[in-house]
Write a protein that holds these residues in place. Structure first.
Motif, PDB file in Angstrom:
ATOM      1  N   GLY A 294       0.794  -1.225   0.000  1.00  0.00           N
ATOM      2  CA  GLY A 294       0.000   0.000   0.000  1.00  0.00           C
ATOM      3  C   GLY A 294       0.824   1.271   0.000  1.00  0.00           C
ATOM      4  O   GLY A 294       0.501   2.242   0.686  1.00  0.00           O
ATOM      5  N   LYS A 295       1.856   1.296  -0.802  1.00  0.00           N
ATOM      6  CA  LYS A 295       2.699   2.491  -0.878  1.00  0.00           C
ATOM      7  C   LYS A 295       2.045   3.612  -1.679  1.00  0.00           C
ATOM      8  O   LYS A 295       2.365   4.777  -1.499  1.00  0.00           O
ATOM      9  CB  LYS A 295       4.054   2.141  -1.521  1.00  0.00           C
ATOM     10  N   THR A 296       1.136   3.214  -2.575  1.00  0.00           N
ATOM     11  CA  THR A 296       0.550   4.231  -3.447  1.00  0.00           C
ATOM     12  C   THR A 296      -0.184   5.312  -2.647  1.00  0.00           C
ATOM     13  O   THR A 296      -0.138   6.485  -2.997  1.00  0.00           O
ATOM     14  CB  THR A 296      -0.413   3.561  -4.448  1.00  0.00           C
ATOM     15  N   VAL A 297      -0.821   4.892  -1.581  1.00  0.00           N
ATOM     16  CA  VAL A 297      -1.503   5.865  -0.729  1.00  0.00           C
ATOM     17  C   VAL A 297      -0.516   6.924  -0.240  1.00  0.00           C
ATOM     18  O   VAL A 297      -0.828   8.119  -0.203  1.00  0.00           O
ATOM     19  CB  VAL A 297      -2.149   5.153   0.488  1.00  0.00           C
ATOM     20  N   GLN A 325      -0.150   2.349 -15.787  1.00  0.00           N
ATOM     21  CA  GLN A 325      -0.954   1.842 -14.672  1.00  0.00           C
ATOM     22  C   GLN A 325      -1.089   2.891 -13.581  1.00  0.00           C
ATOM     23  O   GLN A 325      -2.169   3.127 -13.042  1.00  0.00           O
ATOM     24  CB  GLN A 325      -0.288   0.611 -14.064  1.00  0.00           C
ATOM     25  N   MET A 326       0.019   3.493 -13.269  1.00  0.00           N
ATOM     26  CA  MET A 326       0.033   4.427 -12.153  1.00  0.00           C
ATOM     27  C   MET A 326      -0.804   5.662 -12.467  1.00  0.00           C
ATOM     28  O   MET A 326      -1.516   6.163 -11.613  1.00  0.00           O
ATOM     29  CB  MET A 326       1.485   4.803 -11.853  1.00  0.00           C
ATOM     30  N   VAL A 327      -0.721   6.125 -13.712  1.00  0.00           N
ATOM     31  CA  VAL A 327      -1.457   7.333 -14.048  1.00  0.00           C
ATOM     32  C   VAL A 327      -2.969   7.060 -13.999  1.00  0.00           C
ATOM     33  O   VAL A 327      -3.752   7.895 -13.553  1.00  0.00           O
ATOM     34  CB  VAL A 327      -1.002   7.915 -15.406  1.00  0.00           C
ATOM     35  N   VAL A 389      10.226   8.848  -6.753  1.00  0.00           N
ATOM     36  CA  VAL A 389      10.886   7.877  -7.619  1.00  0.00           C
ATOM     37  C   VAL A 389      10.473   6.502  -7.159  1.00  0.00           C
ATOM     38  O   VAL A 389      10.692   6.131  -6.004  1.00  0.00           O
ATOM     39  CB  VAL A 389      12.416   8.037  -7.545  1.00  0.00           C
ATOM     40  N   ASP A 390       9.846   5.747  -8.028  1.00  0.00           N
ATOM     41  CA  ASP A 390       9.366   4.425  -7.647  1.00  0.00           C
ATOM     42  C   ASP A 390      10.361   3.360  -8.071  1.00  0.00           C
ATOM     43  O   ASP A 390      10.991   3.478  -9.100  1.00  0.00           O
ATOM     44  CB  ASP A 390       8.004   4.170  -8.297  1.00  0.00           C
ATOM     45  N   GLU A 391      10.462   2.316  -7.267  1.00  0.00           N
ATOM     46  CA  GLU A 391      11.341   1.179  -7.579  1.00  0.00           C
ATOM     47  C   GLU A 391      12.738   1.689  -7.888  1.00  0.00           C
ATOM     48  O   GLU A 391      13.281   1.468  -8.959  1.00  0.00           O
ATOM     49  CB  GLU A 391      10.811   0.407  -8.787  1.00  0.00           C
ATOM     50  N   GLN A 392      13.298   2.295  -6.932  1.00  0.00           N
ATOM     51  CA  GLN A 392      14.477   3.112  -7.145  1.00  0.00           C
ATOM     52  C   GLN A 392      15.679   2.386  -7.726  1.00  0.00           C
ATOM     53  O   GLN A 392      16.392   2.937  -8.551  1.00  0.00           O
ATOM     54  CB  GLN A 392      14.864   3.775  -5.824  1.00  0.00           C
TER      55      GLN A 392
HETATM   56 MG    MG Z   1       3.668   0.331  -6.313  1.00  0.00          MG
END
Ligand code: MG
Ligand code: ADP
Length: 676
Positions: A294-297, A325-327, A389-392
């Motif tokens: 639940g990092k998106t929150v 997906q994220m957008v 920055v995701d999945e760094q």
């Molecule tokens: Mg994620």
């Protein structure tokens, strides 16, 4: 005016017996200067702290033994070889001797060189492993000395083609004669109970005993860690951040509208982010939590906070699929709140790209999600205040900084690879960390099975059955080094065999890391359920979210790291149906069995990562293959964790007192050298 350069700064050719040719060999070992030789430490030691008598020889032990050589003889055996035998004896004839043997090649007539040298020996010292022989204790091909070797620990250096340990020892000794050129670099009074830098260098090469070796090593490990931390922390911008306002109506509305209640770890993460963003310091935070935690929150919360304070936010993800997906997710949750969200990736019509770029520059977009298309020069923001920055680890520090450079931004890094504390300290030493360990309720664990190759057919039959019921599946092949051509070819071959064999009745897509654009297309097709089975190398590891996928088969599972396996299986069972993961192992050593059992029985990513670190070392854990190269020359991030932490703390303290290192010129010099 050329400055006088010290002996240690000179090329290795300044050392005795090193010409241009040998210098080439040394270069391959990373030894260019005399100083490199001095700072290249022993791999182990031979224990010369005690001298035993022949009758004290203990089978199974490595010993240094002194005595007189008697009954020396040499005879030719087959193939031009010679056997030299003798006995080492203590003063009295009735004490039992130690039998010695050497095998050598010698084709000439007459006695061999070795024989002649031994024949001259008065007293003799031998070092080696004692074995139990038919005629009493014996030592085969021992190292020997005609003069009493210096007592203490004798260094053993990493072996390299054609360079003997004896030579290494001589070179180090030559370098040690110029020890006065080595300057102390650690701040005064930091390590009272440890030797200084010079003493430590002398003692790590030639310690008198183990206690001394331990202290010298710790001193140098500390120094190594200290300089590492300093490199990360020094020059960390001191520019003030924006002190954001406390949560306003936008955020309150968002939080109230969430369809679930937050987990405790999520609440903690929001609190950390709020504190960072509301403070005057810049945020530099890593949120670690495995897939589905639940990092998106947290990302959305941070975006809203930026927007609420009249800033823009940018989120960079590693692939276009993920960006899309994220957008979508962002649009769904943020648009209703009146926040504008757009996508920016390389693979979109130039016109659209230009439009997004213009709107970003004008401030007409609040939140943008994209790939590295975000960090190209043309992209300008009106007022970027948050970079996510995701999945760094797919990007690396440089891209991180490039995104930050687009504005005076706070930084939030999200990593789905849970890594143990010690590794986080090294990989992300410049970031504050928050861990999300707790998974939202209702997440089902993936049933994980270890399968023998002879059951392979059954596994694929089961997979086909599930797909016939409308579900989707992954098959993963190991290809750790995607650039290794041969390896790739073999993997692709196996993938194609599968496609035409067990899976011939299904719609199959095949992807690997060297495919470029085509890869994204296939992954999109899988996402849209136009493909049933995705056969892939580890490229799918990164964030594919396909709730309809329920089965995963991992071929050659023993070749993957545990953290990687855990990450992979997290791709299935994300929807209604429980997921199942088959690990097919072909070469199962006891150790691989132990490793794979960890993953079968645990679902805790952090625990798994710790076990992986223990069993395999750090290289594989981050997905960065270090080609067998340890992270540190001397320090071990598992064994020396305490020193690693202490050095980090000391660096922070030092930089608080002396941020520009004005009072520590030697440290400044070391850091600059490190950065070159
Ligand atoms: Mg994620
Ligand atoms: P991550 O980005 O860490 O992989 P996500 O943020 O994508 O995880 O969350 C995974 C799924 O769990 C999403 O569908 C999300 O809506 C849901 N989720 C997140 N937090 C919670 C929660 N506290 N309770 C229930 N479901 C949650």
């Amino acid at each position: 005016m050329s400055e006088q350069i010290g002996f240690l700064e000179q090329a290795v050719t300044a050392l005795p017996g090193i010409g241009p040719k040998r210098a080439q060999t040394l270069k391959k070992l990373g030894l260019n200067s005399v100083s490199d030789v001095l700072f290249s430490f022993p791999r182990s030691y031979k224990d010369f702290t005690q001298v035993a008598q022949p009758f004290e020889a203990v089978p199974g032990e490595e010993q240094l033994i002194e005595g007189t050589l008697i009954n020396l003889r040499e005879r030719a055996i087959s193939g031009g070889r010679r056997l030299i035998q003798g006995q080492l004896q203590a003063g009295e004839w009735f004490l039992s001797p130690l039998n010695l043997t050497w095998f050598i090649f010698h084709r000439g007539r007459g006695p061999s060189y070795l024989y002649r040298r031994l024949a001259q020996a008065g007293p003799l010292w031998v070092y080696g492993t004692v074995k139990e022989g038919i005629f009493g204790p014996e030592m085969a091909s021992p190292e020997f000395f005609l003069k009493r070797p210096p007592l203490g620990l004798r260094p053993v250096y990493p072996l390299a083609a054609s360079i003997t340990n004896e030579q290494r020892i001589q070179w180090v000794q030559a370098a040690l004669k110029h020890l006065e050129e080595v300057a102390e670099c650690l701040p005064d009074g930091l390590l009272r109970k440890y030797p200084g830098r010079r003493e430590a260098l002398r003692q790590i090469h030639f310690p008198q005993n183990w206690a001394q070796q331990k202290l010298a090593r710790e001193r140098l490990v500390f120094e190594e860690f200290f300089l590492f931390h300093l490199g990360l922390q020094w020059g960390r911008e001191e520019k003030a951040g924006i002190a954001h306002q406390a949560d306003g109506p936008l955020i309150t509305g968002y939080l109230e509208g969430l369809p679930f209640s937050l987990t405790r770890d999520q609440r903690k993460a929001l609190k950390d982010v709020a504190a960072d963003m509301e403070s005057r310091r810049r945020m530099r935070r890593l949120i670690q939590g495995e897939v589905g935690s639940g990092k998106t929150v947290v990302a959305e919360y941070a975006c809203l906070k930026a927007v609420e304070n009249k800033g823009q936010a940018a989120m960079m993800v590693p692939t276009e699929v993920l960006a899309r997906q994220m957008v979508q997710r962002f649009k769904k949750s943020l648009k209703p709140l009146g926040v504008s969200v757009e996508l920016l990736i390389g693979n979109m019509p130039p016109k659209e790209q230009k439009l997004v770029q213009r709107k970003l520059a004008e401030g007409a977009i609040d939140v943008v999600v994209g790939t590295h298309a975000l960090i190209v020069e043309k992209v300008n923001f009106k007022h970027l205040t948050l970079a996510i920055v995701d999945e760094q680890h797919r990007f690396g520090v440089r891209q991180r900084l490039a995104l930050l450079g687009k504005g005076d931004a706070d930084l939030l890094v999200m990593s789905a690879t849970p890594i143990p504390r010690s590794l986080a300290l090294t990989a992300y030493g410049d970031l504050d960390t928050t861990e999300i360990r707790e998974l939202p309720r209702g997440r089902q664990r993936v049933d994980t099975r270890l399968i023998d190759p002879d059951k392979r057919e059954d596994v694929y039959r089961y997979l086909v059955g599930r797909v016939k019921r409308g579900q989707q599946a992954f098959v993963v092949f190991p290809l750790v080094e995607e650039s290794e051509h041969l390896d790739l070819k073999a993997a692709v071959q196996e993938m194609e065999d599968l496609e035409q064999g067990f899976l011939s009745s299904l719609r199959v897509g095949l992807v690997h890391g060297q495919m470029g654009k085509e890869k994204e297309k296939i992954m999109e097709a899988f996402y849209r359920q136009e493909i049933d089975v995705l056969i892939a190398t580890t490229v799918i590891e990164v964030g594919m979210d396909v709730p309809n996928a329920t089965v995963m088969v991992i071929e050659n599972a023993e070749r993957f790291g545990l953290a990687q396996l855990h990450q992979l299986r997290g791709r299935v069972g994300r929807g209604q149906e429980a997921g199942i993961c088959f690990l097919i192992a072909y070469n199962l050593s006891a150790q691989s069995r132990e490793r794979l059992n960890v993953i079968r029985h645990s679902n805790d990513g952090f625990y798994i990562a710790e076990q992986d670190l223990r069993l395999r070392g750090p290289g594989d854990l981050l997905g960065v293959r270090q080609s067998g190269q340890p992270w540190f020359k001397l320090g071990d991030i598992v064994e020396d964790l305490e020193l690693l932490k202490k050095s980090g703390r000391e660096v922070s303290l030092l930089l608080q007192k002396d941020p520009r290192l004005e009072n520590h010129p030697q440290l400044l010099k070391e850091i600059k050298r490190q950065r070159n």
